[in-house]
Design an enzyme around this catalytic site. Structure first.
Site, PDB file in Angstrom:
ATOM      1  N   ALA A  65      41.880  43.704  35.702  1.00  0.00           N
ATOM      2  CA  ALA A  65      43.248  44.161  35.459  1.00  0.00           C
ATOM      3  C   ALA A  65      43.182  45.515  34.771  1.00  0.00           C
ATOM      4  CB  ALA A  65      43.968  43.154  34.574  1.00  0.00           C
ATOM      5  N   GLY A 108      39.646  40.482  36.575  1.00  0.00           N
ATOM      6  CA  GLY A 108      40.516  40.296  37.732  1.00  0.00           C
ATOM      7  C   GLY A 108      39.853  40.735  39.031  1.00  0.00           C
ATOM      8  N   GLU A 111      37.895  37.803  40.056  1.00  0.00           N
ATOM      9  CA  GLU A 111      38.887  36.806  40.496  1.00  0.00           C
ATOM     10  C   GLU A 111      39.457  37.175  41.864  1.00  0.00           C
ATOM     11  OE1 GLU A 111      41.011  37.266  36.790  1.00  0.00           O
ATOM     12  OE2 GLU A 111      40.724  35.151  36.316  1.00  0.00           O
ATOM     13  N   GLU A 131      36.610  39.209  29.975  1.00  0.00           N
ATOM     14  CA  GLU A 131      37.869  39.190  29.210  1.00  0.00           C
ATOM     15  C   GLU A 131      37.672  38.782  27.754  1.00  0.00           C
ATOM     16  OE1 GLU A 131      37.401  37.877  32.204  1.00  0.00           O
ATOM     17  OE2 GLU A 131      39.148  38.165  33.498  1.00  0.00           O
TER      18      GLU A 131
END
Ligand code: DAK
Length: 257
Positions: A65, A108, A111, A131
């Site tokens: 992200a 992310g 992911e 994270e």
């Protein structure tokens, strides 16, 4: 400003989506995520698209992200976060996605790669969920899909330490299905996508759904779904064509009916 997502094709049944924020290691802004979700929504109803290749650049598939954007969101902002919708749209895409991963697939980005049905990685690629080092934790399926992909122990090690693994480890653990030299990753992923796109579309769709059930449900439910899906395909023209082509010793011409 250049567009954060480059869309190529479809060519030979394959649509290619290239993340294009090299200056930020393809960090996933809301705009970029929305662009991926919208491209997939269009591809879902486009008969010319049989499979999608999702890729980044040589340095990064995606570094997660966008941290700068994330820092601006408070609790209420997170609860109203439109990105949840975009992630769901990616997860719900009914056609196969093949991720071609070069460089970093972190947070992310890892992911996102795990939303693909097949991951082909460069032997120099690195996968991680860092994270925890930011005082947060995975939010787009990292704790769930990673456990299913590599098992609890390695997933826990990655999520709780934030340490990335290299492509060899990812291959051994089953996170990726093949590793290639970096310059061949996209080519190999595209070849696999073309092979998938040449199959009967309804069979591919139901097989993808059945494969997903293996990670989502208990064995009995998954087996029941598989049996029903198999039965449904018995009513398709493509099944008759596939069997006829086998007998005639020729390539099948599938119509998606
Ligand atoms: N966000 C924003 N910018 C990033 C970035 C990121 N994730 N990763 C890299 N950049 C930017 C850097 O800030 C730098 O920008 P400038 O300083 O040049 O302006 C530029 O990209 C180049 O980065 P580096 O100089 O660091 O490049 P290196 O090649 O040396 O290192 C690296 C590459 C990828 C190892 C390193 O940049 C890095 O560690 N990046 C951060 C990786 C990370 O922590 N990722 C996890 C982010 S958190 C959710 C869904 C998803 C998520 C959360 C919630 N919901 C739906 C609820 C996901 C969260 C995350 O992914």
């Amino acid at each position: 400003m250049s567009h954060p997502l480059i869309i190529d094709g479809p060519e030979r049944g394959v649509l290619r989506l290239t993340l294009n924020r090299p200056e930020a290691r393809n960090a996933l802004t809301t705009t970029l995520l929305r662009a991926i979700a919208e491209a997939l929504a269009a591809a879902a109803t486009d008969d010319k698209v049989g499979a999608v290749v999702l890729t980044g650049d040589q340095r990064a598939f995606a570094a997660g992200a966008d941290i700068k954007e994330m820092a601006e969101r408070d609790l209420v902002g997170m609860l109203n976060d439109p990105r949840q919708r975009h992630w769901q749209a990616i997860a719900d895409f009914p056609k196969p996605i093949i991720a071609a991963v070069n460089g970093y697939a972190l947070g992310g980005g890892c992911e996102l790669a795990m939303h693909a049905d097949i991951i082909i990685a460069a032997d120099t690629a690195r996968f991680g969920q860092p994270e925890i080092r930011l005082g947060i934790m995975p939010g787009a399926g990292g704790t769930q899909r990673l456990v299913r992909a590599v098992g609890k122990s390695l997933a826990s090690q990655m999520v709780l330490t934030g340490e990335a693994i290299d492509a060899g480890r990812a291959l051994a653990a089953g996170l990726v299905s093949e590793i290639t030299p970096p310059e061949l990753t996209l080519e190999r992923a595209t070849a696999i996508a073309e092979t998938v796109a040449a199959q009967a579309p309804l069979a591919v769709r139901l097989a993808k759904e059945a494969l997903a059930k293996a990670g989502d449900t208990d064995l009995a439910t998954g087996l029941r779904f598989e049996r029903h899906a198999f039965t449904v395909l018995a009513g398709t023209q493509d099944r008759d064509e596939g069997i006829a082509a086998f007998h005639d010793k020729r390539a099948a011409r599938f119509l998606g009916r």
